[in-house]
Design a protein around this motif. Sequence first.
Motif, PDB file in Angstrom:
ATOM      1  N   SER A   1       0.308  -1.027   0.216  1.00  0.00           N
ATOM      2  CA  SER A   1      -0.365   0.249  -0.278  1.00  0.00           C
ATOM      3  C   SER A   1       0.760   1.388  -0.269  1.00  0.00           C
ATOM      4  O   SER A   1       1.007   2.364  -0.615  1.00  0.00           O
ATOM      5  CB  SER A   1      -0.682  -0.259   1.722  1.00  0.00           C
ATOM      6  OG  SER A   1      -0.126  -0.006   2.333  1.00  0.00           O
ATOM      7  N   SER A   2       1.999   1.177   0.146  1.00  0.00           N
ATOM      8  CA  SER A   2       3.237   2.818   0.481  1.00  0.00           C
ATOM      9  C   SER A   2       3.926   2.600  -0.630  1.00  0.00           C
ATOM     10  O   SER A   2       4.298   2.864  -0.867  1.00  0.00           O
ATOM     11  CB  SER A   2       3.678   2.007   1.800  1.00  0.00           C
ATOM     12  OG  SER A   2       4.296   3.329   1.705  1.00  0.00           O
TER      13      SER A   2
ATOM     14  N   THR B   1       4.336   0.003  -3.372  1.00  0.00           N
ATOM     15  CA  THR B   1       3.783   0.872  -4.340  1.00  0.00           C
ATOM     16  C   THR B   1       3.589   2.490  -4.626  1.00  0.00           C
ATOM     17  O   THR B   1       4.007   2.304  -6.494  1.00  0.00           O
ATOM     18  CB  THR B   1       1.733   0.218  -4.814  1.00  0.00           C
ATOM     19  OG1 THR B   1       1.858  -1.100  -4.199  1.00  0.00           O
ATOM     20  CG2 THR B   1       1.440   0.423  -6.167  1.00  0.00           C
ATOM     21  N   ILE B   2       2.845   2.786  -4.044  1.00  0.00           N
ATOM     22  CA  ILE B   2       3.119   4.751  -4.605  1.00  0.00           C
ATOM     23  C   ILE B   2       4.481   4.587  -4.403  1.00  0.00           C
ATOM     24  O   ILE B   2       4.922   6.162  -5.530  1.00  0.00           O
ATOM     25  CB  ILE B   2       2.252   5.411  -2.897  1.00  0.00           C
ATOM     26  CG1 ILE B   2       0.592   4.443  -2.866  1.00  0.00           C
ATOM     27  CG2 ILE B   2       2.571   6.886  -3.400  1.00  0.00           C
ATOM     28  CD1 ILE B   2       0.211   5.339  -2.519  1.00  0.00           C
ATOM     29  N   LEU B   3       5.333   4.602  -3.710  1.00  0.00           N
ATOM     30  CA  LEU B   3       7.099   5.101  -3.944  1.00  0.00           C
ATOM     31  C   LEU B   3       7.102   4.604  -4.851  1.00  0.00           C
ATOM     32  O   LEU B   3       8.225   5.400  -5.665  1.00  0.00           O
ATOM     33  CB  LEU B   3       7.368   4.902  -2.490  1.00  0.00           C
ATOM     34  CG  LEU B   3       7.164   5.375  -1.529  1.00  0.00           C
ATOM     35  CD1 LEU B   3       7.780   4.642  -0.652  1.00  0.00           C
ATOM     36  CD2 LEU B   3       7.057   6.500  -1.058  1.00  0.00           C
TER      37      LEU B   3
ATOM     38  N   LYS C   1       5.432   3.816  -8.320  1.00  0.00           N
ATOM     39  CA  LYS C   1       4.757   4.413  -8.942  1.00  0.00           C
ATOM     40  C   LYS C   1       5.326   6.155  -9.865  1.00  0.00           C
ATOM     41  O   LYS C   1       5.481   6.184 -10.609  1.00  0.00           O
ATOM     42  CB  LYS C   1       3.402   4.430  -9.414  1.00  0.00           C
ATOM     43  CG  LYS C   1       2.913   3.132  -9.394  1.00  0.00           C
ATOM     44  CD  LYS C   1       0.927   3.254  -9.285  1.00  0.00           C
ATOM     45  CE  LYS C   1       0.460   2.140  -9.878  1.00  0.00           C
ATOM     46  NZ  LYS C   1      -1.141   2.445  -9.352  1.00  0.00           N
ATOM     47  N   GLN C   2       6.114   6.384  -8.448  1.00  0.00           N
ATOM     48  CA  GLN C   2       6.381   8.129  -8.634  1.00  0.00           C
ATOM     49  C   GLN C   2       8.058   8.097  -9.258  1.00  0.00           C
ATOM     50  O   GLN C   2       8.518   9.479  -8.780  1.00  0.00           O
ATOM     51  CB  GLN C   2       6.171   8.873  -7.070  1.00  0.00           C
ATOM     52  CG  GLN C   2       4.691   9.023  -6.694  1.00  0.00           C
ATOM     53  CD  GLN C   2       4.167   9.411  -5.285  1.00  0.00           C
ATOM     54  OE1 GLN C   2       4.552   8.995  -4.594  1.00  0.00           O
ATOM     55  NE2 GLN C   2       3.211  10.241  -5.343  1.00  0.00           N
TER      56      GLN C   2
ATOM     57  N   GLU D   1       7.041   5.833   8.241  1.00  0.00           N
ATOM     58  CA  GLU D   1       5.972   6.907   7.677  1.00  0.00           C
ATOM     59  C   GLU D   1       5.541   7.189   9.499  1.00  0.00           C
ATOM     60  O   GLU D   1       5.054   6.801  10.315  1.00  0.00           O
ATOM     61  CB  GLU D   1       4.896   5.936   7.230  1.00  0.00           C
ATOM     62  CG  GLU D   1       3.482   6.930   7.548  1.00  0.00           C
ATOM     63  CD  GLU D   1       3.005   7.528   6.925  1.00  0.00           C
ATOM     64  OE1 GLU D   1       2.698   6.880   5.235  1.00  0.00           O
ATOM     65  OE2 GLU D   1       2.616   8.274   6.757  1.00  0.00           O
TER      66      GLU D   1
END
Length: 291
Positions: free
Chosen positions: A33-34, A36-38, A40-41, A118
């Motif tokens: 959840s965390s 994947t965002i990092l 993709k960015q 986080e």
Amino acid sequence: MKHFEYLEPGTVDEACGLLKQYAGNARVFAGGSSLTILLKQGFLQPDALINIKKIDELRRIEESGDDLVIGALVTHHDIETSSLLAERLPVLCELEHDVANIRVRNMATVGGNIASGEPLTDLPCVFITLDATVRIANTSGGRTLPLEEVFLDYYETQLGEDEVLTHVVIPPLPSHSAIDYVRFSSSSVVDKPCIGVAVRMSVNPDDGACGSVRIGLGCVAPTPMRARNAEAVLEGKPLTDENLQAAARAAAEECDPMDDLRGSERYKREMVAALVRRLAPRVYEKAKGQG
Ligand SMILES: Cc1cc2nc3c(=O)[nH]c(=O)nc-3n(C[C@H](O)[C@H](O)[C@H](O)COP(=O)(O)OP(=O)(O)OC[C@H]3O[C@@H](n4cnc5c(N)ncnc54)[C@H](O)[C@@H]3O)c2cc1C
């Protein structure tokens, strides 16, 4: 996203071995959840993802002697619905109702919540207040650390290149004690918390004074922290209005929040004081009723 190898070890040892092989260029993948965002960015560009979700031994919530042991792959939803935790530590189940949304709660794990470093999280603040330790596996035998020591800075932890956080170990509450947690989100109830305060307190049955006190603060410093000055104000003393005000003020002073979209530094300090003032008497009353 950059091309990466996707690996699914079946054991913790295998996962640590793979991490060592990639020497800092691989990432553990748990709920994603965390991470994947990092990815993709483009903030992270690992050569390999080591998906640990097939390691069943990390999925359990169980008792070991008097301790509670929570595996790293236990999800927020598992905690929310655990009958063992509902009986032994309902504060954990209750706080999960407010964590993110059901999709995140179904995927995101306890290990990821901690290992991501986080700052805007709930569980680490409560775990610290419970004096939890963590078990960490690596290629040279593993280690156990007080959870508080795992966190170094925003998004930075003690975990080394070949390390997998495997379990959180929570000792039993001291006698005549209780714990509670309150989180506050300033923008919307589904947002990450802007402040979290946990209080654990025991009450001396002879004179009604506060016994051992733990005050955990989340989201108001680079890492979750204990408000040790505030704890010292209350320990061994009666919970008078004056002592309560002094403890709340001490907690507000010793935290280290930053100005951001969720509130100014001053606002967050005032909220910390308000939440300590609100929570401590509630925990004190609960503790008085405990054996
Ligand atoms: C929309 C949204 C809302 C959220 N709201 C909240 C909230 O209200 N309260 C809250 O507490 N949290 C909240 N979160 C954070 C969420 O709980 C964390 O993102 C989550 O716990 C990370 O877990 P994961 O299993 O998905 O980790 P992953 O995304 O898989 O991994 C995160 C990081 O931890 C590392 N990692 C994961 N597991 C391990 C392990 N066992 N050992 C070593 N390293 C590991 C990974 O390599 C990666 O660097 C929210 C997240 C989102 C996306």
